[in-house]
Design a protein around this motif. Sequence first.
Motif, PDB file in Angstrom:
ATOM      1  N   GLU A  50    -164.355  22.623  14.958  1.00 57.62           N
ATOM      2  CA  GLU A  50    -164.384  22.954  13.536  1.00 57.62           C
ATOM      3  C   GLU A  50    -163.385  24.065  13.209  1.00 57.62           C
ATOM      4  O   GLU A  50    -162.646  23.993  12.223  1.00 57.62           O
ATOM      5  CB  GLU A  50    -165.794  23.392  13.126  1.00 57.62           C
ATOM      6  CG  GLU A  50    -165.907  23.750  11.659  1.00 57.62           C
ATOM      7  CD  GLU A  50    -167.299  24.203  11.267  1.00 57.62           C
ATOM      8  OE1 GLU A  50    -167.586  24.178  10.056  1.00 57.62           O
ATOM      9  OE2 GLU A  50    -168.094  24.592  12.152  1.00 57.62           O
ATOM     10  N   GLN A  51    -163.312  25.071  14.054  1.00 63.35           N
ATOM     11  CA  GLN A  51    -162.377  26.181  13.846  1.00 63.35           C
ATOM     12  C   GLN A  51    -160.933  25.694  13.917  1.00 63.35           C
ATOM     13  O   GLN A  51    -160.091  26.078  13.103  1.00 63.35           O
ATOM     14  CB  GLN A  51    -162.661  27.266  14.902  1.00 63.35           C
ATOM     15  CG  GLN A  51    -161.864  28.530  14.750  1.00 63.35           C
ATOM     16  CD  GLN A  51    -160.593  28.519  15.577  1.00 63.35           C
ATOM     17  OE1 GLN A  51    -160.477  27.829  16.591  1.00 63.35           O
ATOM     18  NE2 GLN A  51    -159.621  29.260  15.125  1.00 63.35           N
ATOM     19  N   LEU A  52    -160.644  24.802  14.866  1.00 63.22           N
ATOM     20  CA  LEU A  52    -159.293  24.255  14.992  1.00 63.22           C
ATOM     21  C   LEU A  52    -158.935  23.390  13.786  1.00 63.22           C
ATOM     22  O   LEU A  52    -157.835  23.502  13.229  1.00 63.22           O
ATOM     23  CB  LEU A  52    -159.172  23.447  16.288  1.00 63.22           C
ATOM     24  CG  LEU A  52    -157.831  22.757  16.537  1.00 63.22           C
ATOM     25  CD1 LEU A  52    -156.691  23.763  16.561  1.00 63.22           C
ATOM     26  CD2 LEU A  52    -157.889  21.975  17.836  1.00 63.22           C
ATOM     27  N   VAL A  53    -159.864  22.547  13.355  1.00 66.86           N
ATOM     28  CA  VAL A  53    -159.614  21.692  12.182  1.00 66.86           C
ATOM     29  C   VAL A  53    -159.422  22.556  10.936  1.00 66.86           C
ATOM     30  O   VAL A  53    -158.558  22.265  10.102  1.00 66.86           O
ATOM     31  CB  VAL A  53    -160.735  20.650  12.007  1.00 66.86           C
ATOM     32  CG1 VAL A  53    -160.590  19.910  10.680  1.00 66.86           C
ATOM     33  CG2 VAL A  53    -160.709  19.656  13.170  1.00 66.86           C
ATOM     34  N   ASN A  54    -160.178  23.635  10.821  1.00 63.05           N
ATOM     35  CA  ASN A  54    -159.990  24.553   9.689  1.00 63.05           C
ATOM     36  C   ASN A  54    -158.581  25.149   9.697  1.00 63.05           C
ATOM     37  O   ASN A  54    -157.958  25.296   8.643  1.00 63.05           O
ATOM     38  CB  ASN A  54    -161.035  25.668   9.706  1.00 63.05           C
ATOM     39  CG  ASN A  54    -162.405  25.190   9.301  1.00 63.05           C
ATOM     40  OD1 ASN A  54    -162.558  24.119   8.702  1.00 63.05           O
ATOM     41  ND2 ASN A  54    -163.422  25.969   9.638  1.00 63.05           N
ATOM     42  N   ALA A  55    -158.073  25.490  10.871  1.00 57.09           N
ATOM     43  CA  ALA A  55    -156.711  26.017  10.973  1.00 57.09           C
ATOM     44  C   ALA A  55    -155.686  24.958  10.555  1.00 57.09           C
ATOM     45  O   ALA A  55    -154.715  25.252   9.860  1.00 57.09           O
ATOM     46  CB  ALA A  55    -156.431  26.506  12.391  1.00 57.09           C
TER      47      ALA A  55
ATOM     48  N   PRO B 222    -143.777  25.883   9.751  1.00 56.61           N
ATOM     49  CA  PRO B 222    -145.040  26.607   9.989  1.00 56.61           C
ATOM     50  C   PRO B 222    -146.040  25.795  10.811  1.00 56.61           C
ATOM     51  O   PRO B 222    -146.705  26.343  11.694  1.00 56.61           O
ATOM     52  CB  PRO B 222    -145.558  26.870   8.572  1.00 56.61           C
ATOM     53  CG  PRO B 222    -144.327  26.884   7.721  1.00 56.61           C
ATOM     54  CD  PRO B 222    -143.423  25.852   8.336  1.00 56.61           C
ATOM     55  N   LEU B 223    -146.128  24.497  10.560  1.00 56.09           N
ATOM     56  CA  LEU B 223    -147.007  23.652  11.370  1.00 56.09           C
ATOM     57  C   LEU B 223    -146.505  23.595  12.803  1.00 56.09           C
ATOM     58  O   LEU B 223    -147.300  23.691  13.752  1.00 56.09           O
ATOM     59  CB  LEU B 223    -147.112  22.244  10.785  1.00 56.09           C
ATOM     60  CG  LEU B 223    -147.896  21.248  11.635  1.00 56.09           C
ATOM     61  CD1 LEU B 223    -149.358  21.668  11.781  1.00 56.09           C
ATOM     62  CD2 LEU B 223    -147.792  19.848  11.064  1.00 56.09           C
ATOM     63  N   HIS B 224    -145.221  23.454  12.997  1.00 63.86           N
ATOM     64  CA  HIS B 224    -144.664  23.382  14.353  1.00 63.86           C
ATOM     65  C   HIS B 224    -144.974  24.662  15.135  1.00 63.86           C
ATOM     66  O   HIS B 224    -145.226  24.602  16.346  1.00 63.86           O
ATOM     67  CB  HIS B 224    -143.161  23.120  14.299  1.00 63.86           C
ATOM     68  CG  HIS B 224    -142.833  21.750  13.799  1.00 63.86           C
ATOM     69  ND1 HIS B 224    -141.555  21.238  13.817  1.00 63.86           N
ATOM     70  CD2 HIS B 224    -143.606  20.781  13.249  1.00 63.86           C
ATOM     71  CE1 HIS B 224    -141.561  20.009  13.301  1.00 63.86           C
ATOM     72  NE2 HIS B 224    -142.785  19.723  12.959  1.00 63.86           N
TER      73      HIS B 224
ATOM     74  N   GLU C 164    -148.536  27.350  19.317  1.00 61.18           N
ATOM     75  CA  GLU C 164    -149.490  28.421  19.607  1.00 61.18           C
ATOM     76  C   GLU C 164    -150.852  27.917  20.073  1.00 61.18           C
ATOM     77  O   GLU C 164    -151.502  28.569  20.882  1.00 61.18           O
ATOM     78  CB  GLU C 164    -149.699  29.282  18.357  1.00 61.18           C
ATOM     79  CG  GLU C 164    -148.469  30.047  17.933  1.00 61.18           C
ATOM     80  CD  GLU C 164    -148.588  30.637  16.538  1.00 61.18           C
ATOM     81  OE1 GLU C 164    -149.657  30.467  15.895  1.00 61.18           O
ATOM     82  OE2 GLU C 164    -147.612  31.251  16.084  1.00 61.18           O
ATOM     83  N   ARG C 165    -151.294  26.789  19.557  1.00 61.78           N
ATOM     84  CA  ARG C 165    -152.650  26.307  19.823  1.00 61.78           C
ATOM     85  C   ARG C 165    -152.637  25.316  20.983  1.00 61.78           C
ATOM     86  O   ARG C 165    -152.291  24.151  20.824  1.00 61.78           O
ATOM     87  CB  ARG C 165    -153.250  25.656  18.571  1.00 61.78           C
ATOM     88  CG  ARG C 165    -153.405  26.590  17.385  1.00 61.78           C
ATOM     89  CD  ARG C 165    -154.332  27.774  17.658  1.00 61.78           C
ATOM     90  NE  ARG C 165    -155.685  27.415  17.956  1.00 61.78           N
ATOM     91  CZ  ARG C 165    -156.704  27.524  17.117  1.00 61.78           C
ATOM     92  NH1 ARG C 165    -156.528  27.974  15.900  1.00 61.78           N
ATOM     93  NH2 ARG C 165    -157.904  27.173  17.503  1.00 61.78           N
ATOM     94  N   HIS C 166    -153.047  25.784  22.132  1.00 63.31           N
ATOM     95  CA  HIS C 166    -152.997  24.959  23.340  1.00 63.31           C
ATOM     96  C   HIS C 166    -154.089  23.892  23.375  1.00 63.31           C
ATOM     97  O   HIS C 166    -154.066  23.018  24.244  1.00 63.31           O
ATOM     98  CB  HIS C 166    -153.025  25.838  24.578  1.00 63.31           C
ATOM     99  CG  HIS C 166    -151.836  26.737  24.657  1.00 63.31           C
ATOM    100  ND1 HIS C 166    -150.573  26.274  24.947  1.00 63.31           N
ATOM    101  CD2 HIS C 166    -151.707  28.056  24.420  1.00 63.31           C
ATOM    102  CE1 HIS C 166    -149.724  27.262  24.909  1.00 63.31           C
ATOM    103  NE2 HIS C 166    -150.380  28.373  24.586  1.00 63.31           N
ATOM    104  N   GLU C 167    -155.023  23.953  22.433  1.00 62.26           N
ATOM    105  CA  GLU C 167    -156.030  22.901  22.327  1.00 62.26           C
ATOM    106  C   GLU C 167    -155.419  21.612  21.789  1.00 62.26           C
ATOM    107  O   GLU C 167    -155.991  20.546  21.934  1.00 62.26           O
ATOM    108  CB  GLU C 167    -157.164  23.303  21.384  1.00 62.26           C
ATOM    109  CG  GLU C 167    -157.787  24.632  21.666  1.00 62.26           C
ATOM    110  CD  GLU C 167    -157.213  25.742  20.779  1.00 62.26           C
ATOM    111  OE1 GLU C 167    -155.979  25.833  20.638  1.00 62.26           O
ATOM    112  OE2 GLU C 167    -158.006  26.512  20.240  1.00 62.26           O
ATOM    113  N   ILE C 168    -154.265  21.746  21.146  1.00 64.38           N
ATOM    114  CA  ILE C 168    -153.569  20.568  20.622  1.00 64.38           C
ATOM    115  C   ILE C 168    -152.788  19.965  21.785  1.00 64.38           C
ATOM    116  O   ILE C 168    -151.823  20.545  22.279  1.00 64.38           O
ATOM    117  CB  ILE C 168    -152.654  20.932  19.435  1.00 64.38           C
ATOM    118  CG1 ILE C 168    -153.493  21.556  18.317  1.00 64.38           C
ATOM    119  CG2 ILE C 168    -151.903  19.691  18.948  1.00 64.38           C
ATOM    120  CD1 ILE C 168    -152.681  22.145  17.174  1.00 64.38           C
ATOM    121  N   LEU C 169    -153.239  18.814  22.239  1.00 60.51           N
ATOM    122  CA  LEU C 169    -152.703  18.193  23.449  1.00 60.51           C
ATOM    123  C   LEU C 169    -151.502  17.307  23.179  1.00 60.51           C
ATOM    124  O   LEU C 169    -150.642  17.137  24.046  1.00 60.51           O
ATOM    125  CB  LEU C 169    -153.807  17.367  24.122  1.00 60.51           C
ATOM    126  CG  LEU C 169    -155.106  18.118  24.422  1.00 60.51           C
ATOM    127  CD1 LEU C 169    -156.166  17.161  24.927  1.00 60.51           C
ATOM    128  CD2 LEU C 169    -154.857  19.255  25.397  1.00 60.51           C
TER     129      LEU C 169
END
Length: 153
Positions: free
Chosen positions: A118-123, A82-84, A89-94
């Motif tokens: 904050e929204q990304l860290v919450n995810a 699930p993390l993978h 999906e999240r392109h902000e994760i470089l």
Amino acid sequence: MTVNLDATDWTILAEVQRDGRIPLTELGRRVNLSASATTERIKRLEATGVITGYRADIDLVKVGFAVLAVVRLKYPGNRHQPLHRLLEERHEILECLRTTGDDCYTLKVGAASMAHLEQLVNALAEFGSTTTSVVYSAPLPYRGPRAPAQETE
């Protein structure tokens, strides 16, 4: 598998890391080889998997990612798929590194704002506890490996 590299290979690697679009004739001139010999070296470095690709370095601020952060994630359990999926999906994760120690993952993330971060860290917190550090600057940005120092006996 470790590939044995000579000094010329290391010089070629340094040059293509500095400029991945360098013309082969110019690269050959810099490493004192003909263009055809340089081409053969590059092909061998690619075929053996030493060179795994070429990329452009992007100024994150200029493309809308004003906040750079490092997020450490403690991931309980052993079902990491699930993390993978989120990482894909999240392109902000470089970048994401699987690590030893208290944290399981270390992520480099770019965000448009603190609210976006904050929204990304919450995810990410859906998967375990997080620790976030905002990056002030990069005194040493990624530079790639260099030839190891020769050991003396």
